[in-house]
Each structure stands twice: as C-alpha cells, then as structure tokens.
Motif scaffolding. Structure first.
Motif, PDB file in Angstrom:
ATOM      1  N   LYS A  87     -40.577 -63.852 -70.615  1.00 19.81           N
ATOM      2  CA  LYS A  87     -39.545 -63.946 -69.581  1.00 19.81           C
ATOM      3  C   LYS A  87     -39.695 -62.794 -68.603  1.00 19.81           C
ATOM      4  N   ILE A  88     -39.620 -63.086 -67.318  1.00 16.57           N
ATOM      5  CA  ILE A  88     -39.568 -62.020 -66.317  1.00 16.57           C
ATOM      6  C   ILE A  88     -38.438 -62.342 -65.351  1.00 16.57           C
ATOM      7  N   ASP A  89     -37.966 -61.291 -64.676  1.00 18.16           N
ATOM      8  CA  ASP A  89     -36.911 -61.479 -63.695  1.00 18.16           C
ATOM      9  C   ASP A  89     -37.570 -61.592 -62.315  1.00 18.16           C
ATOM     10  N   VAL A  90     -37.731 -62.829 -61.863  1.00 13.26           N
ATOM     11  CA  VAL A  90     -38.457 -63.086 -60.607  1.00 13.26           C
ATOM     12  C   VAL A  90     -37.820 -62.340 -59.441  1.00 13.26           C
ATOM     13  N   SER A  91     -36.490 -62.143 -59.502  1.00 13.88           N
ATOM     14  CA  SER A  91     -35.797 -61.541 -58.358  1.00 13.88           C
ATOM     15  C   SER A  91     -36.223 -60.092 -58.108  1.00 13.88           C
ATOM     16  N   GLN A  92     -36.958 -59.501 -59.065  1.00 11.87           N
ATOM     17  CA  GLN A  92     -37.449 -58.133 -58.838  1.00 11.87           C
ATOM     18  C   GLN A  92     -38.743 -58.080 -58.037  1.00 11.87           C
ATOM     19  N   PHE A  93     -39.271 -59.238 -57.669  1.00  9.42           N
ATOM     20  CA  PHE A  93     -40.567 -59.275 -57.009  1.00  9.42           C
ATOM     21  C   PHE A  93     -40.459 -59.837 -55.588  1.00  9.42           C
ATOM     22  N   GLY A  94     -41.301 -59.287 -54.696  1.00  7.79           N
ATOM     23  CA  GLY A  94     -41.430 -59.878 -53.371  1.00  7.79           C
ATOM     24  C   GLY A  94     -42.346 -61.083 -53.435  1.00  7.79           C
ATOM     25  N   LEU A  95     -43.372 -60.959 -54.278  1.00  5.49           N
ATOM     26  CA  LEU A  95     -44.335 -62.054 -54.420  1.00  5.49           C
ATOM     27  C   LEU A  95     -45.042 -61.929 -55.763  1.00  5.49           C
TER      28      LEU A  95
END
Ligand SMILES: *Cc1c(COP(=O)(O)O)cnc(C)c1O
Length: 363
Positions: A184-192
């Motif tokens: 699981k990763i928190d996509v909202s922490q990434f720009g891309l």
C-alpha cells in the motif's frame, strides 16, 4: 513438464491464472471471433477494456480523483525522458536522489536532456558495517527551488528498497517500476508515479503513469508528441496506437489482483515471502546479504554465496531443480531472486529448500 519457478527480474513471470486465460481467449476474445491483438484500439470493446483497467487500478491503488492514469509507450526508461521533457522547460531545475543503478540511469538521461547545470543529485546510500543502507536527508532544509525531486523506491538491480515516504517541499516523482502494487502507498504524496510494466504488471513496452493534475501546468520542453503527458491526457492514452496486447494483459493482471484480495493481501504475501528468503540467507553462513535489514527489497532479493567459486554450480543445480533466472545483474554479480506479486509462496519455499540443501551438501 514439472513446475518451474521463474525468478527473472524482468520481463518477469505473470500470474499463471492470467496466462491461462489469455491462452484460452487468444484467438477469440470477448466473442469477437478475432484476437484482442487484431481489433481497433478505438473499438467500443477495447475502450471498455481500457476503462475497466483504469477503474480497477484506481481502486487497487486508491488513486485520488485529481490524478490522471496514463498507459504509455517506452517502458521505464521512456519515462526518464518524459518527466524531464514535461516538467523542465525554461531551465527549470530538478533534484535526483541516487540509491542504485536505475536512479543513476535516470540522472544520466535527465542531464542529457536538461543540461548538467539543471540537475542536482544526492547519493543517499551509505555502507555501514559492510551493509548498504539508505538515509534520506531532510529535504525541507535545502534552500533551493526545484520543479520536482526524483527517486526510485525500489532499486531492482541492487535489491534496495525505501519504505519511508519522502518529506519534500517539491513534488515527488517516483520510479516504481519494480514495486508498484506490491504494497500500500499513499498516492496523494506523489506528484507523479511511473512504472514500466514488465516487473509487476504485464509485458514489457507499456508504462503506467499516475500524474497529479496540477503537474501538467509546469512548463515543458519541445518534445515528441507520444511522450507528452498533456496530449496523452487529452487523448485518453490513444494519441497514437497504444501497445494494445500489453494493455489487455495489464487489465487481466489488475482483475486477478482484485480477485485475490487486492494490494493489502499482496503486501501480506510479499512480506511473508521476503521474510522466509532473508531468514534463510541470514541463518546460513553459506549466504550473505549486502543490504541492511531496513532497506532489503521485498521484490528483488540480492545475495552472495560466501564462496563465490560455487556460483556457477549453484546456478546450474538450481536450474536443474526448476529454479530459473537466479543470476544477479551483470553489474553487481552474485544472485538475485525476484519475487514479484506473481511469484507464489511455494516458489519461495522451493528456493529456500534448495538453498538449505545446497549449503549442507557443499559445506
Ligand atoms: C526495469 C526498470 C527500468 C527500465 O525499464 P525499461 O522498460 O527497460 O526501460 C527502470 N527503472 C526501474 C526501477 C526498473 O526496475
């Protein structure tokens, strides 16, 4: 044919259930009377496939609505150029963190396209007591204005994984080619986020890009149209003919992932697989891992035989036992067992048993 367990780093094994389904419907897909390879990418059947694939990936990764999901050409390296072309127009600068071979290769491409003056790098791997480990500096203390910071959370060649998230004042771009969908990763922490498909998603050639809407406002360099994120968004990843068969297989892998319990279940399985293999390496003096426990990759388990003169014997006997593609990358030597989502626990258990027997016989 007796069971083969394929530990190739990429192109890697795909889930058996997916391969069997693809074989069954290879000549007659979805009652079309033709192969999925032989229909228009603009047909309503294929578009339905792409929509299902995107919605499944969104569900699997919990991708927020302000992110676009793109299916592009050119694999992982294609994105080394695409991120530069799309985000570093007018002499914008970027920071690259280096934790292994792939992040280094990304720097070389970025320097070539944007000029060395516009690319800063920080090496984030140290060797402590003979083991490599990652320490990420506090990026908020760096008084510079970057368009983005680029890093590779799983270094496929080196077997190094970064589990903590970056605390960054700039948008974070991550090359997740070899660990996307593994936890699981928190996509909202990434720009891309980008990933070449051939490790954890499907066949090579395809790459997945997950990009936050506001990133598309950054100034871009003049560039080839097929690498242009804005054009890809505007054309639903069909500016030109996409790699349709790879897209179809990726869609099947996403459905399979959902059917077996999604990313949360995969993460549990991956933790268990990695635990069993590293335990074997640590418990037998015969093998050694060069990576500190907190940065050991769950996907690419690199290790050495303490007596490297036995390397070729190890590989030959493993092959004969149905355990294939264990040779380490030519740049680092030793062994590497890639145990992506598609590798069942039985494959890891078979490898552990082989390694235990081999060590006993050759001690
Ligand atoms: C495999 C890999 C790449 C390169 O992928 P290609 O599709 O061969 O260009 C880039 N980054 C990482 C982390 C990889 O594992």
């Amino acid at each position: 044919m007796s069971a083969i367990f394929n530990f190739c780093a990429g192109p890697a094994m795909l889930p058996q259930a997916v391969m069997q389904k693809a074989q069954q419907e290879l000549l007659n897909w979805n009652d079309q009377g033709v192969s999925v390879m032989e229909i228009s990418h603009r047909s309503k059947e294929f578009i339905a496939l792409t929509q299902q694939a995107e919605s499944n990936l969104r569900e699997l990764m919990e991708i927020p609505d302000n992110y676009h999901v793109l299916f592009m050409h050119g694999g992982g390296r294609g994105q080394f150029s695409a991120v530069v072309n799309n985000f570093l127009g007018d002499n914008g600068k970027a920071l690259y963190l280096i934790d292994g071979s792939w992040s280094k290769a990304a720097v070389e491409e970025a320097e070539k396209l944007a000029g060395k003056d516009n690319i800063d790098c920080i090496n984030i791997v140290d060797t402590v007591a003979g083991k490599r480990q990652v320490s990420v500096p506090d990026l908020t203390q760096i008084d510079k204005d970057y368009r983005y910071v680029h890093y590779c959370p799983n270094e496929t060649v080196d077997g190094i994984e970064i589990f903590e998230s970056l605390n960054s004042p700039w948008p974070v771009i991550a090359d997740m080619s070899s660990n996307i969908l593994s936890r699981k990763i928190d996509v909202s922490q990434f720009g891309l986020i980008y990933a070449g498909a051939q490790k954890n998603i499907g066949p090579s050639g395809l790459s997945i890009v997950i990009v936050r809407e506001d990133m598309l406002a950054l100034p871009s360099l003049t560039q080839s149209s097929i690498m242009d994120y804005r054009l890809a968004v505007a054309n639903d990843s069909m500016y030109n003919t996409p790699p349709t068969f790879a897209w179809y297989l990726a869609a099947e892998v996403f459905s399979w992932l959902k059917s077996v319990g999604g990313v949360a279940e995969m993460e549990l399985r991956n933790i268990e697989k990695a635990k069993r293999l590293y335990q074997c390496i640590d418990q037998l003096d015969f093998y050694v891992s060069g990576v500190a426990p907190q940065n050991r990759s769950r996907m690419n388990v690199t290790f050495q035989l303490t007596n490297s003169e036995l390397d070729s014997k190890f590989l030959a006997e493993a092959q004969a036992a149905g355990l294939v593609a264990l040779k380490g990358h030519r740049m680092v030597g030793g062994m590497r067992a890639s145990i992506y989502n598609a590798m069942p626990l039985e494959g890891v258990d078979a490898l552990v048993k082989f390694m235990t027997d081999f060590a006993a016989k050759n001690a």
